[in-house]
Design a protein around this motif. Structure first.
Motif, PDB file in Angstrom:
ATOM      1  N   PRO A 195       0.724  -1.176   0.144  1.00 34.78           N
ATOM      2  CA  PRO A 195       0.061   0.033   0.071  1.00 34.78           C
ATOM      3  C   PRO A 195       0.834   1.282  -0.060  1.00 34.78           C
ATOM      4  CG  PRO A 195      -1.026  -1.691   1.397  1.00 34.78           C
ATOM      5  CD  PRO A 195       0.181  -2.299   1.052  1.00 34.78           C
ATOM      6  N   ILE A 196       1.987   1.181   0.635  1.00 34.55           N
ATOM      7  CA  ILE A 196       2.711   2.550   0.841  1.00 34.55           C
ATOM      8  C   ILE A 196       3.358   2.633  -0.690  1.00 34.55           C
ATOM      9  CG2 ILE A 196       4.846   3.783   1.761  1.00 34.55           C
ATOM     10  CD1 ILE A 196       2.214   3.440   3.535  1.00 34.55           C
ATOM     11  N   HIS A 197       3.805   1.685  -1.141  1.00 38.67           N
ATOM     12  CA  HIS A 197       4.463   2.006  -2.616  1.00 38.67           C
ATOM     13  C   HIS A 197       3.415   2.336  -3.504  1.00 38.67           C
ATOM     14  CE1 HIS A 197       5.817   0.286  -6.731  1.00 38.67           C
ATOM     15  NE2 HIS A 197       7.145   0.487  -5.995  1.00 38.67           N
ATOM     16  N   ARG A 237      -8.917   6.029   0.429  1.00 38.71           N
ATOM     17  CA  ARG A 237      -8.126   4.982   0.753  1.00 38.71           C
ATOM     18  C   ARG A 237      -7.252   5.130   2.137  1.00 38.71           C
ATOM     19  NH1 ARG A 237      -5.686   4.617  -3.715  1.00 38.71           N
ATOM     20  NH2 ARG A 237      -3.659   4.067  -2.668  1.00 38.71           N
ATOM     21  N   LYS A 238      -6.568   6.401   2.335  1.00 34.02           N
ATOM     22  CA  LYS A 238      -5.874   6.822   3.229  1.00 34.02           C
ATOM     23  C   LYS A 238      -6.624   6.851   4.538  1.00 34.02           C
ATOM     24  CE  LYS A 238      -4.623  11.014   3.352  1.00 34.02           C
ATOM     25  NZ  LYS A 238      -3.955  12.265   3.438  1.00 34.02           N
ATOM     26  N   ALA A 272      -1.788  -6.183   4.501  1.00 35.19           N
ATOM     27  CA  ALA A 272      -2.309  -6.912   3.665  1.00 35.19           C
ATOM     28  C   ALA A 272      -3.637  -6.912   3.769  1.00 35.19           C
ATOM     29  CB  ALA A 272      -1.802  -8.600   4.169  1.00 35.19           C
ATOM     30  N   GLU A 273      -4.416  -6.648   4.510  1.00 38.14           N
ATOM     31  CA  GLU A 273      -5.739  -6.316   4.528  1.00 38.14           C
ATOM     32  C   GLU A 273      -6.038  -5.006   3.863  1.00 38.14           C
ATOM     33  OE1 GLU A 273      -9.932  -6.726   4.935  1.00 38.14           O
ATOM     34  OE2 GLU A 273      -8.013  -8.409   5.375  1.00 38.14           O
ATOM     35  N   THR A 281      -8.356  -4.874   0.384  1.00 36.04           N
ATOM     36  CA  THR A 281      -9.668  -3.754   0.133  1.00 36.04           C
ATOM     37  C   THR A 281      -9.327  -2.580  -0.504  1.00 36.04           C
ATOM     38  OG1 THR A 281      -8.975  -3.038   2.340  1.00 36.04           O
ATOM     39  CG2 THR A 281     -10.537  -4.819   2.153  1.00 36.04           C
ATOM     40  N   SER A 282      -8.266  -2.574  -0.995  1.00 29.38           N
ATOM     41  CA  SER A 282      -7.869  -1.011  -1.602  1.00 29.38           C
ATOM     42  C   SER A 282      -8.666  -1.044  -3.007  1.00 29.38           C
ATOM     43  CB  SER A 282      -6.556  -1.081  -2.157  1.00 29.38           C
ATOM     44  OG  SER A 282      -5.787  -0.566  -0.744  1.00 29.38           O
TER      45      SER A 282
END
Length: 411
Positions: A95-97, A149-150, A234-235, A239-240
């Motif tokens: 997610p951060i990438h 998302r954030k 991972a979650e 869900t993104s």
């Protein structure tokens, strides 16, 4: 150890003093020399603690939000440890990438399209630059997915660990940026070529967008990487997709290097203490008391008929459209209707059961009420028929609604 704690407490005290001085009217330039002299490296966790402490001591979130851009500018020149290389950031799909890839696209849009076109517009090239600005700001609105998302995936995990102040402050600034972009888009769409566009507002909006990128990458993301577990990342990654992405798609699917402890414990039937006695759903768990009260509070009537055509449940709201005695529970649905209409009920059930239809709708006038009656087939993940629900609602009040009523409306 005591020396480290004392230094940490002292630094926390200094940080709060500096923010309060900014709040009282001192400029960034007045604060910065003292900050650089007294603060030698500050971690994301300490920034979080500072904001949390200010809120706990009574400073309104709105006040910290007003200072957010200012103290970020102070931190820019002096945070030494805040941008440490983080291995997860380098892994495609993490997610951060993904957040950082989006930020790179946002920067390119601002630097290569919006700012050059704003300059051209200032210099009189109004027709073409206005068209390109309109297209660029419409593209910039995709930032809503990045912020969503954030706010809806990352912030809940931070709050779980007691980190509540930074999310509150940042969400408030996100909403202000959204409002600015919406306003600019509306004015760009409405303006003819010979009309002025809000240049100052547009420049301010893109500046705040870039400042938010700085805050995310130098404060929020490192703090989150220090705090969240691989299972939680991972979650978030899983869900993104439901919210979507800003100008890019993730380069790959990311999975944690170790066993997903959360999934393993669920497979083994291990439940946390707080979930015991609950009915677990795909998203969350509720007690039977909560489920019953929630369903009875909904402004609709719900009746469930199982796959064997047996009535198993109905809600008991305060204002029912059709009377239903509890004696119908366990009764065949065909026996709950007059003989003259049984064939209609059987046809609806048969169409839903066989898959010819997934729902059937009716609407009838009942005095001042306008009953909207809907039947839905209930199927499991394999598509197997489990039963039918009937949902009935008086839509007469809904049909009278006009205009808008916002969440914060005084009406």
């Amino acid at each position: 150890m005591s020396e480290i704690i004392n230094n940490r407490e002292y630094r926390q005290k200094v940080l709060k003093e500096l923010i309060r001085e900014l709040h009282d009217g001192k400029s960034v330039e007045e604060i910065k020399p003292r900050f650089e002299e007294l603060i030698k490296g500050i971690s994301p966790a300490e920034i979080s603690e500072m904001e949390q402490a200010l809120i706990m001591e009574g400073m309104p979130v709105e006040e910290i939000q007003r200072l957010c851009d200012v103290h970020a500018a102070v931190f820019k020149g002096s945070i030494e440890e805040i941008h440490r290389p983080q291995k997860p950031e380098e892994v495609p799909g993490h997610p951060i990438h993904t957040f950082k890839l989006e930020n790179a696209e946002i920067r390119k849009l601002v630097d290569n399209e919006i700012r050059p076109q704003l300059e051209l517009y200032k210099n009189g090239d109004t027709a073409e630059s206005l068209k390109k600005l309109r297209e660029a700001f419409q593209k910039l609105w995709e930032i809503d997915k990045h912020y969503s998302r954030k706010e809806n995936l990352l912030f809940p995990y931070l709050e779980k660990y007691g980190i509540t102040a930074p999310p509150k402050v940042m969400w408030g600034v996100d909403d202000e940026i959204r409002a600015d972009i919406k306003e600019i888009n509306n004015k760009l769409s409405a303006n003819a070529q010979n009309q002025n566009i809000p240049l100052e507002k547009a420049e301010e909006a893109v500046n705040r967008v870039i400042e938010m990128i700085f805050k995310e990458e130098n404060i929020l993301f490192p703090m989150a990487l220090e705090t969240l577990t691989e299972d939680e990342w991972a979650e978030i990654a899983r869900t993104s997709d439901e919210i979507g992405y800003c100008m890019i798609m993730p380069e790959a699917e990311w999975k944690p290097a170790r066993v997903d402890v959360v999934e393993k414990s669920q497979k083994e039937g291990v439940k946390s203490q707080e979930n015991r006695g609950c009915v677990e759903f795909d998203a969350g768990c509720l007690t039977t008391e909560e489920i019953n009260a929630m369903l009875n509070t909904l402004p609709i009537d719900i009746t469930f008929v199982d796959k064997n055509d047996t009535v198993k449940y109905f809600t008991q709201g305060k204002e029912r459209i059709f009377a239903r005695p509890k004696t119908i529970i366990g009764r065949k649905v065909q026996n709950c209707h007059p003989p003259a209409s049984v064939h209609i009920v059987e046809k609806i059930i048969e169409d839903l059961k066989t898959g010819r239809k997934d729902h059937e709708d009716f609407w009838i006038k009942m005095g001042e009420k306008y009953a909207y009656i809907r039947y839905f087939a209930i199927r499991n993940e394999k598509g197997e028929y489990l039963g039918t629900i009937e949902v009935t609602q008086d839509i007469a009040p809904i049909q009278k609604i006009t205009g808008e009523k916002r969440l914060l409306s005084d009406a």
